[in-house]
Design a protein around this motif. Structure first.
Motif, PDB file in Angstrom:
ATOM      1  N   ALA A 129       0.831  -1.210   0.000  1.00 33.24           N
ATOM      2  CA  ALA A 129       0.000   0.000   0.000  1.00 33.24           C
ATOM      3  C   ALA A 129       0.861   1.254   0.000  1.00 33.24           C
ATOM      4  CB  ALA A 129      -0.928  -0.012   1.219  1.00 33.24           C
ATOM      5  N   ALA A 130       1.927   1.251   0.816  1.00 31.89           N
ATOM      6  CA  ALA A 130       2.843   2.401   0.818  1.00 31.89           C
ATOM      7  C   ALA A 130       3.531   2.552  -0.533  1.00 31.89           C
ATOM      8  CB  ALA A 130       3.868   2.241   1.935  1.00 31.89           C
ATOM      9  N   ALA A 131       3.860   1.437  -1.195  1.00 31.64           N
ATOM     10  CA  ALA A 131       4.506   1.495  -2.511  1.00 31.64           C
ATOM     11  C   ALA A 131       3.552   2.058  -3.553  1.00 31.64           C
ATOM     12  CB  ALA A 131       4.980   0.100  -2.911  1.00 31.64           C
ATOM     13  N   ARG A 132       2.268   1.733  -3.455  1.00 29.88           N
ATOM     14  CA  ARG A 132       1.293   2.290  -4.397  1.00 29.88           C
ATOM     15  C   ARG A 132       1.251   3.829  -4.293  1.00 29.88           C
ATOM     16  NH1 ARG A 132      -2.404  -2.093  -2.765  1.00 29.88           N
ATOM     17  NH2 ARG A 132      -2.387  -3.699  -4.397  1.00 29.88           N
ATOM     18  N   ILE A 133       1.232   4.315  -3.064  1.00 29.92           N
ATOM     19  CA  ILE A 133       1.186   5.771  -2.867  1.00 29.92           C
ATOM     20  C   ILE A 133       2.451   6.415  -3.415  1.00 29.92           C
ATOM     21  CG2 ILE A 133       1.120   7.588  -1.120  1.00 29.92           C
ATOM     22  CD1 ILE A 133      -0.565   5.701   0.589  1.00 29.92           C
ATOM     23  N   ALA A 134       3.599   5.770  -3.114  1.00 31.20           N
ATOM     24  CA  ALA A 134       4.858   6.328  -3.629  1.00 31.20           C
ATOM     25  C   ALA A 134       4.895   6.307  -5.145  1.00 31.20           C
ATOM     26  CB  ALA A 134       6.034   5.541  -3.057  1.00 31.20           C
ATOM     27  N   ALA A 135       4.330   5.211  -5.735  1.00 26.23           N
ATOM     28  CA  ALA A 135       4.308   5.128  -7.205  1.00 26.23           C
ATOM     29  C   ALA A 135       3.451   6.223  -7.798  1.00 26.23           C
ATOM     30  CB  ALA A 135       3.796   3.761  -7.634  1.00 26.23           C
ATOM     31  N   LEU A 136       2.349   6.540  -7.168  1.00 27.28           N
ATOM     32  CA  LEU A 136       1.484   7.616  -7.661  1.00 27.28           C
ATOM     33  C   LEU A 136       2.189   8.969  -7.574  1.00 27.28           C
ATOM     34  CD1 LEU A 136      -1.964   6.560  -6.118  1.00 27.28           C
ATOM     35  CD2 LEU A 136      -1.283   6.431  -8.524  1.00 27.28           C
ATOM     36  N   VAL A 137       2.919   9.203  -6.476  1.00 34.35           N
ATOM     37  CA  VAL A 137       3.621  10.474  -6.299  1.00 34.35           C
ATOM     38  C   VAL A 137       4.745  10.617  -7.317  1.00 34.35           C
ATOM     39  CG1 VAL A 137       5.041  11.844  -4.723  1.00 34.35           C
ATOM     40  CG2 VAL A 137       2.993  10.671  -3.882  1.00 34.35           C
ATOM     41  N   LEU A 138       5.542   9.548  -7.455  1.00 33.28           N
ATOM     42  CA  LEU A 138       6.679   9.617  -8.361  1.00 33.28           C
ATOM     43  C   LEU A 138       6.242   9.649  -9.811  1.00 33.28           C
ATOM     44  CD1 LEU A 138       9.073   7.110  -6.561  1.00 33.28           C
ATOM     45  CD2 LEU A 138       9.162   9.600  -6.529  1.00 33.28           C
TER      46      LEU A 138
END
Length: 495
Positions: free
Chosen positions: A61-70
């Motif tokens: 879930a944290a990786a999904r958020i980071a992927a959206l930001v990046l």
């Protein structure tokens, strides 16, 4: 001459009382701890697998958020320090999003990792989850995991690569916490179950065993009989059954002691009584020579009565020590036998009293039996009827009767003895033929019916109480012997 004395009874070796080393209480406590701990462990295993999946799901879930930001910001505008901070927050070394046929690397640490294990969270099964959880928990070296999950915004999948060491530390901390709580719960549950079962079962069972052991030491002591607690459960029923058993056993032991004392006393007087009866028999033999008609009528009966009395003295202890002698069977005239019983009871015509003796015989009838033993059977039953009738007050004339009837059915003779007395109470019918149990008369021994039953059974017959209104009615059946077993020259009579 005796060369040595017998050892006293109290010197016999007694069975030592067994001490309980590990009783029911300890076993219950141990079993409770074992079972509760086993149940907690059975819960811990899937819990650990769920904890591992939840931990990895949080990283995804944290990786999904980071992927959206990046993905939303141009690569040139994101500083390398921010990229490393985002990866540190995710706990991953690499984040990749696959869209259609291309893979897009969103962030990467300084050194590309070497993957040791692959995990696709889209197709994980419970069995693989449990197996992988134990693999992570007991891994001996730091491994790198490649986790594949659903990607955001409709991409094909999201891929992260991370170290397994933080997951292993979190799982060991969670396992330690769960096991500690499990031990506390099992200990508390074990204590509660222990005290509950101790109060409800162990303490009453201990009381039962203590009372049984105390009663075994002195069964003749009635004060050691257990007093039921009045409980309504199975233990209360067991207490009542044990108390009834102990009362019956104590009563039986008391009866046996009295019977032994009676046998000892009778054996001492048996010799002298037999000599006195022998002297009376000599005198009665001289009466036979007197010409008086009354003497000639009653002297043979007196001689026969004395002969029977002498024979009974010689067999005084036969009931308690051995069996009755085998019947010496022959054809017995039942009419004459009934008259002899009537005279022995003093119910002959012209005698004083209000009890009538009624005999029913359609024709002369014989029975294949021992005359002396059959006489004893009829006499015992008739005497019981006479005593029951004489015990009622008032006694108007014509009311009280003793009825004796006999008939033949094929090769079986049936003798029925009844009276017009008060009958036998239902409470005593179940133990009519038990020694020392059935006597209702003060001073009675309760041996008449048991002896009568033993003599009838020795003939292969049966005696039983008929269920008829008014008075008591006994039916005696005496079967004839087999034809080949009868002495030569003796034949069955049809009556």
């Amino acid at each position: 001459m005796l060369t040595h004395s017998t050892a006293p009874q109290d010197t016999e070796p007694r069975t030592p009382t067994r001490r309980v080393r590990f009783g029911l209480s300890g076993k219950l406590l141990l079993l409770t701890l074992v079972f509760v701990t086993a149940a907690e462990l059975a819960i811990v295993v899937p819990t650990m697998a769920n904890f591992r999946i939840s931990w990895l799901s949080d990283r995804v879930a944290a990786a999904r958020i980071a992927a959206l930001v990046l993905d939303a910001a141009p690569e040139e505008t994101i500083p390398p320090d921010l990229t490393r901070q985002l990866l540190a927050n995710v706990g991953a070394q690499l984040v990749v999003v696959k869209a259609q046929d291309t893979r897009r690397l969103l962030a990467m640490s300084d050194m590309p990792p070497t993957v040791d294990q692959h995990l696709d969270m889209r197709e994980i099964t419970p069995w693989h989850a449990v197996w992988d959880a134990f693999g992570t928990l007991f891994a001996t070296r730091e491994r790198t995991l490649r986790v594949v999950a659903e990607a955001p915004r409709g991409e094909e999948f999201l891929e992260i690569v991370l170290s397994e060491a933080p997951l292993q530390r979190a799982m060991w901390h969670f396992a330690t916490t769960v096991l500690t709580i499990s031990l506390l719960v099992s200990g508390l549950a074990g204590a509660l179950v222990y005290f509950s079962l101790h109060l409800l079962f162990v303490r009453p069972m201990r009381r039962l065993t203590e009372r049984m052991s105390a009663y075994r030491e002195a069964p003749e002591d009635a004060s050691r009989i257990i007093t039921p607690s009045g409980r309504g459960d199975e233990i209360g029923i067991a207490e009542e059954a044990l108390a009834e058993l102990q009362r019956e056993l104590s009563h039986t032991l008391t009866q046996k002691s009295r019977l032994a004392a009676l046998g000892l006393a009778v054996s001492k007087i048996n010799h002298d009584l037999r000599n006195l009866l022998a002297s009376a028999q000599l005198i009665s033999d001289r009466l036979l020579s007197l010409p008086d008609p009354a003497v000639q009528r009653f002297a043979p009966k007196l001689v026969a009565a004395l002969d029977r009395a002498i024979a009974y003295c010689e067999q005084t202890l036969s009931y308690g020590r051995a069996q009755e002698p085998l019947p010496d069977r022959r054809d017995v005239d039942l009419g004459a036998l009934f008259d002899e019983v009537r005279d022995m009871l003093g119910l002959h015509p012209g005698a004083e009293g209000n009890v009538d003796w009624v005999v029913t015989l359609d024709r002369p009838l014989t029975a294949d039996a021992d005359p002396d033993q059959l006489f004893r059977v009829i006499l015992n039953l008739s005497r019981n009827s006479l005593q029951a009738l004489e015990g009622r007050k008032p006694r108007p004339a014509g009311r009280d009767q003793i009825r004796v009837a006999a008939r033949r059915r094929d090769h079986v003779v049936e003798i029925e003895i009844s009276d017009t007395g008060p009958g036998i109470p239902p409470a005593r019918r179940d133990r009519l033929f038990s020694a020392f149990q059935a006597s209702a008369r003060a001073g009675g021994t309760g041996l008449g019916l048991p002896i009568a039953e033993e003599l009838v059974r020795a003939h292969g017959g049966e005696i039983r109480l008929l269920d008829q209104p008014g008075g008591a009615t006994f039916l005696i059946t005496i079967p004839d012997r087999a034809q080949e077993a009868r002495p030569r020259g003796q034949r069955l009579r049809a009556g």
